[in-house]
Enzyme design. Structure first.
Site, PDB file in Angstrom:
ATOM      1  N   LEU A 228     -38.576  24.057  -3.650  1.00 40.33           N
ATOM      2  CA  LEU A 228     -38.006  23.244  -4.720  1.00 40.33           C
ATOM      3  C   LEU A 228     -39.617  22.430  -5.228  1.00 40.33           C
ATOM      4  CD1 LEU A 228     -36.076  21.322  -2.451  1.00 40.33           C
ATOM      5  CD2 LEU A 228     -35.252  22.082  -4.554  1.00 40.33           C
ATOM      6  N   ASP A 229     -39.731  22.540  -6.567  1.00 43.15           N
ATOM      7  CA  ASP A 229     -40.694  21.811  -7.018  1.00 43.15           C
ATOM      8  C   ASP A 229     -41.776  21.126  -6.483  1.00 43.15           C
ATOM      9  OD1 ASP A 229     -40.242  23.750  -9.484  1.00 43.15           O
ATOM     10  OD2 ASP A 229     -39.652  21.875  -9.895  1.00 43.15           O
ATOM     11  N   LYS A 230     -43.162  20.298  -6.761  1.00 45.45           N
ATOM     12  CA  LYS A 230     -43.233  19.827  -6.002  1.00 45.45           C
ATOM     13  C   LYS A 230     -42.716  18.078  -6.304  1.00 45.45           C
ATOM     14  CE  LYS A 230     -48.388  17.537  -5.646  1.00 45.45           C
ATOM     15  NZ  LYS A 230     -48.709  17.603  -6.081  1.00 45.45           N
TER      16      LYS A 230
END
Length: 398
Positions: A228-230
């Protein structure tokens, strides 16, 4: 059997108000902020049921040298680190920044050690990329919000701002560090030949996990089969053994994993539900950004990407919306790029156009004046794209 894991009730007005994992804008007052922003957005809400790309230099060798003049057709200012990253495929932005800080980059014959140095058309850039640095992940006692766990898999509700695995600039405090401690595993280290990635590239692109990295890269993310994106919060599954890792990887490759996301958008989709089938490729002008352009897949620089969306609720009289997304593919920044293409960038997504100014311009005219000051304060504290991985469904083959 297909277990479905969810970290909060299916989106509703009540869930939106009480879900701090999704709507938390600041850890300083997690209970107040979700209620406040949803109350403001609902104050006047109405209820509703081919671009030509410049070819980058392609190489993956350590110590690569670059001698090039900035294209005269480029308009405006360009960041030095971003421009170099766009010219050398396979080199992480963090590694470019390290090279700049080490004095290995010259602009017009003068050493420049400022990564944000502005380039102009006609500038001559000479640089040598620094050697790869080995990464290691050490066990850290980091609290994890575990939604499900058995002997084979672990499902975690990842908070926003947590990086999934170690990368340059984020060697500690990652999800992997916490998993190593939770599972009583020892420190792991990368190989000397590992290809490193920017923290900005953290995404749920399973193809990058399977095919885009070396075996050494996998060594510092044990059990990770998707990302998942940061800035994205929500559910992420981790394999605890090789058998489970192989089966989960196959499910992601075959797109049989069920994934549902919810987001807040700047504006409202023109249709209340639909399917976006637009290829996604990397933006040649900004290495950390993807772009959705029809027909790009025919040029070999983009992949097929399809997303289904549904408007759950219109907020602030049309200034924003709670939107549900179901992924048919899992490309880097897929939802963010498709939302931008639709003209409804995610709230708080500065990279894809969901800026604070845009949010205010859409919401303020539709909000009672007595909320204006409070709205301005809240919008000024937006720190990430408002995207949450709500549901994760996978096949249990144990």
């Amino acid at each position: 059997m297909v277990p479905l894991y969810t970290c909060c009730p299916f989106p509703s007005s009540k869930a939106l108000q009480i879900s701090p994992s999704f709507l938390l804008l600041s850890s300083r007052n997690p209970k107040f902020l979700p209620f406040t922003i949803s109350r403001i957005l609902r104050a006047t809400s109405i209820s509703t049921s081919a671009t030509k790309h410049e070819e980058p230099i392609r190489t993956s060798y350590a110590g690569v040298q670059l001698e090039e003049t900035v294209d005269e057709t480029k308009q405006g200012k360009l960041r030095l680190d971003s421009w170099i990253s766009s010219r050398i495929q396979g080199i992480s932005r963090a590694r470019v920044q390290s090279s700049i800080k080490s004095g290995l980059v010259k602009v017009n014959g003068r050493v420049v050690d400022k990564v944000s140095h502005s380039l102009r058309a006609g500038d001559k850039v000479d640089c040598v990329i620094s050697d790869l640095q080995r990464l290691k992940a050490e066990p850290e006692d980091i609290p994890l919000d575990i939604v499900f766990e058995d002997d084979h898999v672990l499902v975690v509700n990842k908070p926003s701002h947590m990086v999934v695995h170690p990368a340059p600039g984020n060697a500690n405090g990652t999800l992997v560090n916490g998993i190593l401690h939770h599972c009583s595993l020892p420190t792991v280290a990368s190989s000397e030949k590992e290809v490193l990635f920017d923290t900005e590239d953290m995404s749920d692109d399973e193809q990058d996990i399977f095919h885009g990295a070396s075996a050494g890269a996998a060594s510092v993310r044990p059990g990770i089969v998707h990302r998942l994106d940061k800035g994205t919060s929500g559910l992420l599954v981790v394999a605890k053994d090789e058998y489970s890792h192989a089966h989960l990887s196959e499910q992601f490759k075959q797109h049989t994993i069920q994934r549902v996301y919810i987001s807040l958008t700047c504006g409202v989709p023109s249709a209340s539900a639909g399917r976006v089938d637009i290829p996604i490729g990397r933006d040649s002008n900004n290495r950390i950004r993807m772009v959705a352009v029809p027909g790009l897949s025919h040029h070999g620089r983009a992949r097929h990407a399809a997303s289904r969306y549904k408007v759950i609720e219109v907020l602030a009289g049309g200034g924003s919306a709670l939107v549900q997304w179901r992924l048919e593919t899992g490309r880097t920044h897929q939802i963010r790029a498709h939302a931008k293409y639709m003209g409804i960038p995610l709230l708080g997504d500065e990279v894809y156009g969901g800026t604070k100014n845009m949010a205010l311009s859409l919401i303020r005219p539709r909000t009672p004046p007595y909320y204006n000051d409070e709205l301005s304060r809240l919008v000024s504290r937006l720190e990430r794209p408002y995207l949450h991985a709500l549901v994760l469904g996978l096949e249990d083959k144990t």
